[in-house]
Scaffold this motif. Structure first.
Motif, PDB file in Angstrom:
ATOM      1  N   LYS A 426       0.860  -1.190   0.000  1.00  0.00           N
ATOM      2  CA  LYS A 426       0.000   0.000   0.000  1.00  0.00           C
ATOM      3  C   LYS A 426       0.893   1.236   0.000  1.00  0.00           C
ATOM      4  N   PRO A 427       1.419   1.617  -1.188  1.00  0.00           N
ATOM      5  CA  PRO A 427       2.405   2.701  -1.266  1.00  0.00           C
ATOM      6  C   PRO A 427       1.925   4.030  -0.683  1.00  0.00           C
ATOM      7  N   GLY A 428       0.643   4.279  -0.683  1.00  0.00           N
ATOM      8  CA  GLY A 428       0.130   5.540  -0.168  1.00  0.00           C
ATOM      9  C   GLY A 428      -0.092   5.565   1.331  1.00  0.00           C
ATOM     10  N   ARG A 429       0.103   4.426   1.996  1.00  0.00           N
ATOM     11  CA  ARG A 429      -0.107   4.309   3.436  1.00  0.00           C
ATOM     12  C   ARG A 429       1.241   4.315   4.146  1.00  0.00           C
ATOM     13  N   PHE A 430       1.351   5.161   5.175  1.00  0.00           N
ATOM     14  CA  PHE A 430       2.630   5.292   5.871  1.00  0.00           C
ATOM     15  C   PHE A 430       2.509   4.894   7.332  1.00  0.00           C
ATOM     16  N   LYS A 431       3.636   4.402   7.849  1.00  0.00           N
ATOM     17  CA  LYS A 431       3.734   4.063   9.266  1.00  0.00           C
ATOM     18  C   LYS A 431       4.972   4.726   9.863  1.00  0.00           C
ATOM     19  N   ARG A 432       5.017   4.726  11.177  1.00  0.00           N
ATOM     20  CA  ARG A 432       6.178   5.240  11.890  1.00  0.00           C
ATOM     21  C   ARG A 432       6.708   4.168  12.829  1.00  0.00           C
ATOM     22  N   LYS A 433       8.032   4.110  12.928  1.00  0.00           N
ATOM     23  CA  LYS A 433       8.634   3.232  13.917  1.00  0.00           C
ATOM     24  C   LYS A 433       8.729   3.969  15.244  1.00  0.00           C
ATOM     25  N   VAL A 434       8.405   3.281  16.307  1.00  0.00           N
ATOM     26  CA  VAL A 434       8.512   3.824  17.654  1.00  0.00           C
ATOM     27  C   VAL A 434       9.348   2.855  18.471  1.00  0.00           C
ATOM     28  N   TYR A 435      10.340   3.383  19.170  1.00  0.00           N
ATOM     29  CA  TYR A 435      11.237   2.550  19.957  1.00  0.00           C
ATOM     30  C   TYR A 435      10.897   2.743  21.430  1.00  0.00           C
ATOM     31  N   VAL A 436      10.419   1.656  22.053  1.00  0.00           N
ATOM     32  CA  VAL A 436       9.862   1.721  23.407  1.00  0.00           C
ATOM     33  C   VAL A 436      10.777   1.013  24.394  1.00  0.00           C
ATOM     34  N   ASN A 437      11.057   1.676  25.510  1.00  0.00           N
ATOM     35  CA  ASN A 437      11.816   1.054  26.589  1.00  0.00           C
ATOM     36  C   ASN A 437      10.829   0.365  27.526  1.00  0.00           C
ATOM     37  N   THR A 438      10.831  -0.977  27.519  1.00  0.00           N
ATOM     38  CA  THR A 438       9.869  -1.735  28.323  1.00  0.00           C
ATOM     39  C   THR A 438      10.402  -2.084  29.704  1.00  0.00           C
ATOM     40  N   GLY A 439      11.582  -1.564  30.039  1.00  0.00           N
ATOM     41  CA  GLY A 439      12.154  -1.845  31.353  1.00  0.00           C
ATOM     42  C   GLY A 439      13.349  -2.758  31.262  1.00  0.00           C
ATOM     43  N   ASP A 440      13.175  -3.919  30.606  1.00  0.00           N
ATOM     44  CA  ASP A 440      14.289  -4.859  30.481  1.00  0.00           C
ATOM     45  C   ASP A 440      14.925  -4.837  29.100  1.00  0.00           C
ATOM     46  N   LYS A 441      14.279  -4.155  28.141  1.00  0.00           N
ATOM     47  CA  LYS A 441      14.835  -4.070  26.791  1.00  0.00           C
ATOM     48  C   LYS A 441      14.145  -2.942  26.023  1.00  0.00           C
ATOM     49  N   CYS A 442      14.706  -2.633  24.875  1.00  0.00           N
ATOM     50  CA  CYS A 442      14.096  -1.627  23.997  1.00  0.00           C
ATOM     51  C   CYS A 442      13.561  -2.364  22.773  1.00  0.00           C
ATOM     52  N   ILE A 443      12.299  -2.123  22.426  1.00  0.00           N
ATOM     53  CA  ILE A 443      11.678  -2.841  21.318  1.00  0.00           C
ATOM     54  C   ILE A 443      11.213  -1.867  20.235  1.00  0.00           C
ATOM     55  N   GLU A 444      11.170  -2.367  19.020  1.00  0.00           N
ATOM     56  CA  GLU A 444      10.723  -1.574  17.873  1.00  0.00           C
ATOM     57  C   GLU A 444       9.269  -1.925  17.549  1.00  0.00           C
ATOM     58  N   ILE A 445       8.412  -0.894  17.481  1.00  0.00           N
ATOM     59  CA  ILE A 445       6.996  -1.075  17.154  1.00  0.00           C
ATOM     60  C   ILE A 445       6.655  -0.173  15.971  1.00  0.00           C
ATOM     61  N   SER A 446       5.789  -0.646  15.090  1.00  0.00           N
ATOM     62  CA  SER A 446       5.311   0.188  13.981  1.00  0.00           C
ATOM     63  C   SER A 446       3.864   0.578  14.226  1.00  0.00           C
ATOM     64  N   VAL A 447       3.552   1.868  14.033  1.00  0.00           N
ATOM     65  CA  VAL A 447       2.189   2.357  14.233  1.00  0.00           C
ATOM     66  C   VAL A 447       1.779   3.182  13.022  1.00  0.00           C
ATOM     67  N   PRO A 448       0.487   3.190  12.673  1.00  0.00           N
ATOM     68  CA  PRO A 448       0.016   4.054  11.585  1.00  0.00           C
ATOM     69  C   PRO A 448       0.363   5.512  11.873  1.00  0.00           C
ATOM     70  N   GLU A 449       0.786   6.246  10.843  1.00  0.00           N
ATOM     71  CA  GLU A 449       1.190   7.628  11.048  1.00  0.00           C
ATOM     72  C   GLU A 449       0.039   8.500  11.516  1.00  0.00           C
ATOM     73  N   THR A 450      -1.177   8.031  11.269  1.00  0.00           N
ATOM     74  CA  THR A 450      -2.351   8.808  11.676  1.00  0.00           C
ATOM     75  C   THR A 450      -2.626   8.733  13.178  1.00  0.00           C
TER      76      THR A 450
END
Length: 636
Positions: A426-450
């Motif tokens: 879906k070339p017209g649909r964009f997401k953003r990566k968010v890097y979350v510190n969960t306490g014991d590690k840092c994880i990468e999550i993708s969320v809709p830009e909206t």
């Protein structure tokens, strides 16, 4: 002296009476052995077959009593089958039973069912007859379900007959009948809750709780899950408090066996609502909504729970539901609930929009307009007010209030903003990566830009989020807010690793931090500035894909800080050389190029540096030398 071999020989010659007389002699001896008993049993089987053809009931009864007495180790599988068949011939209804069996073999199940049923109604008690009737009921019902149109009346009659039979439970047959009943209930007006009570849900087998994988990779829920969902649905539609109270603990037991079934939990919530147990329903409903937060029906369910206690929260939930799905084909019920609350708030323009939307859809689809909608459409306020063009602004106004229910008790977690990317399909649909510190590690999550206004924020900026891991281990983000931070990437801790391999032709190198963390970094020029054994400072975020756990490298730089001794270590050990490869006393592997380059021989004392190394063929971790500093007494 007569032996069992003599009996079998006479029987083979067709001299059954003589064989039988000899077998009796064997049985009258002290402690006849297993072969003596087998010989006697097969004589009786052949005699019963002969007498059954002549209709000599007196002899049949005599031979039957003798054959029934044969038990124990001598009764092997083959003899047991022969015994069962012979005893069936002793039945006065044997001819009718054989006729029904032949009809069944020919696929004429209607006729075989009629004969078996007539025999049982006349007092036939042979369990084999009941089992044969049960199998033919299943086979014929399966045929009827495949026809168009389906004759549900006949299937229901057959299922009623089945429940009156004395058959083995639990068993494959018993579960197949349940499968027929559930399919019938899902497609027709058939009370699965009542049927399952007579069928006995305690008779479900372990196999009935297993889901199915189809050839295309999709999953079909287990028979048990489908049955419990249908039974709950039928019970809720009847709203019989006594039945639902009796069924609820049975459903809760099923949930313990199928803890990942969100649909069972959903039905548990609905049953508790029917029983006016709102507090208990709310606790379970939160599990459902968190798992299905993008589905309108989950928010509608949450709104139904609050409808009696807090209509404002219910209103917000219904609004949220309509932001998830605007398809009127699915959302008519939730819109109708919203109309009632809009009228209470005297928001008539908004109410008229919902009423007219439902009314127009039903009329255009040639469907019956709900009585309540017709009542609203004929009311005074409906005639005097002009409807809104849309209620989207209204829905969005209350979304935050509804969503807050999910995360009100979840603490804020620190995060950093990642890059923007487009979906491949879906070339017209964009997401953003968010890097979350969960306490014991840092994880990468993708969320809709909206989900949030990211436009003014630089990559690496501070965020705070509310979220948690779901039942499948996925991290669900419920809320995002800006957070002031003194530096970029402030939530991602620095880790020290070591470069253990460089491939300059492919312009990449591999690093390892520990046995749970390693990865690849690509570079743009021939000189990456790194060499094997260099320490490297990394900021990493963990993510999971089809290949398992992986790491995104946020930043990296050479470091003077030494990696852990669990990753890299100095060694001075004797070496054993074989086929050009070396192994130290403690099992450190020295690759052939190093053996050749430094002229290392068997029993040499070697000093150098080694890095942990994963042997993919053996699936184990070991150590591999990457630098040699001395051989024997000679420094290099």
């Amino acid at each position: 002296m007569v032996t069992s071999k003599d009996v079998f020989a006479k029987r083979k010659e067709g001299q059954l009476d003589e064989a039988y007389s000899m077998a009796l002699q064997l049985m009258n001896a002290i402690n006849p052995d297993d072969w003596d008993i087998k010989a006697f049993g097969w004589c009786l089987i052949d005699l019963i077959k002969r007498e059954a053809n002549t209709g000599n009931q007196q002899n049949l009864n005599h031979y039957k009593q003798q054959l029934e007495s044969i038990t124990g180790p001598a009764l092997d599988e083959v003899l047991a089958k022969g015994k069962d068949y012979a005893l069936s011939l002793c039945n006065p209804n044997a001819a009718k039973i054989r006729e029904a069996a032949q009809l069944s073999r020919n696929g004429q199940y209607e006729q075989s069912i009629a004969i078996y049923k007539q025999l049982i109604d006349a007092g036939e008690t042979d369990q084999n007859v009941a089992t044969s009737l049960a199998w033919d009921i299943y086979k014929r019902s399966k045929e009827l379900l495949a026809q168009s149109p389906v004759i549900f009346g006949k299937i229901k009659l057959y299922l009623k007959w089945y429940l009156m039979l004395n058959v083995e439970k639990p068993s494959v047959l018993h579960s197949l009948i349940l499968q027929i009943a559930n399919k019938c209930a899902s497609e027709n007006n058939f009370d699965m809750l009542a049927f399952s009570r007579y069928w006995g849900l305690e008779n479900l087998r372990d196999e009935d709780f297993e889901s199915f994988k189809t050839d295309d990779g999709s999953t079909i829920p287990s028979l048990a899950e489908r049955v419990f969902i249908q039974a709950a649905k039928d019970g809720i539609s009847k709203n019989d408090s006594a039945e639902l109270t009796q069924f609820l603990p049975v459903l809760e037991t099923a949930i313990k066996r199928l803890p990942d079934s969100i649909w069972l939990i959903q039905n548990k919530v609905k049953i508790r609502l029917c029983l006016n147990r709102s507090d208990e329903a709310l606790k379970s409903a939160m599990v459902v909504v968190k798992e299905k937060s993008r589905d309108y029906w989950a928010w509608e369910l949450l709104g139904d729970i609050f409808l009696q206690s807090d209509s404002n929260i219910a209103f917000a939930c219904y609004c949220k539901a309509l932001t998830c799905n605007s398809d009127i084909n699915f959302t008519s019920k939730v819109r109708l609930k919203l109309v009632s609350l809009l009228i209470e708030k005297e928001q008539f323009a908004e109410a008229k929009y919902e009423v007219s939307t439902i009314k127009l859809f039903r009329e255009n689809a040639s469907q019956k307009v709900p009585e309540k909608i017709s009542e609203y459409a004929s009311s005074e306020w409906y005639e005097t007010v002009e409807a809104n063009e849309t209620n989207h602004q209204l829905y969005n106004k209350y979304v935050g209030q509804a969503e807050e229910l999910l995360y009100s008790d979840i603490p804020w977690a620190n995060a950093n903003l990642g890059e923007r990317f487009a979906l491949k399909d879906k070339p017209g649909r964009f997401k953003r990566k968010v890097y979350v510190n969960t306490g014991d590690k840092c994880i990468e999550i993708s969320v809709p830009e909206t989900r949030f206004k990211f436009d003014d924020l630089a990559i690496g900026s501070g965020l705070q989020i509310k979220g948690e891991f779901d039942s499948e281990g996925r991290y669900q983000i419920y809320a995002i807010a800006h957070r002031e931070s003194e530096s970029v990437w402030d939530v991602i801790p620095e880790k020290i690793g070591v470069v253990d391999h460089i491939n300059r032709s492919k312009r990449l190198f591999h690093f390892v931090v520990d046995k749970t963390c390693d990865g690849i970094i690509r570079f743009d020029c021939d000189s990456a500035g790194y060499k094997e054994g260099d320490s490297i400072a990394l900021k990493l975020a963990e993510f999971t894909n089809k290949r398992g756990k992986r790491f995104t490298v946020i930043s990296h730089a050479q470091s003077v800080q030494q990696p852990s001794s669990d990753v890299m270590q100095y060694f001075t050990e004797d070496v054993r050389v074989e086929n050009g490869m070396g192994f130290t006393t403690n099992g450190i592997f020295i690759p052939p190029p190093l053996i050749s380059k430094y002229g290392i021989n068997d029993d040499d004392s070697v000093s150098g540096l080694a890095i942990i190394n994963f042997n993919e063929k053996r699936g184990v971790w070991g150590w591999k030398a990457f630098r040699i500093e001395s051989v024997g007494q000679e420094d290099l």
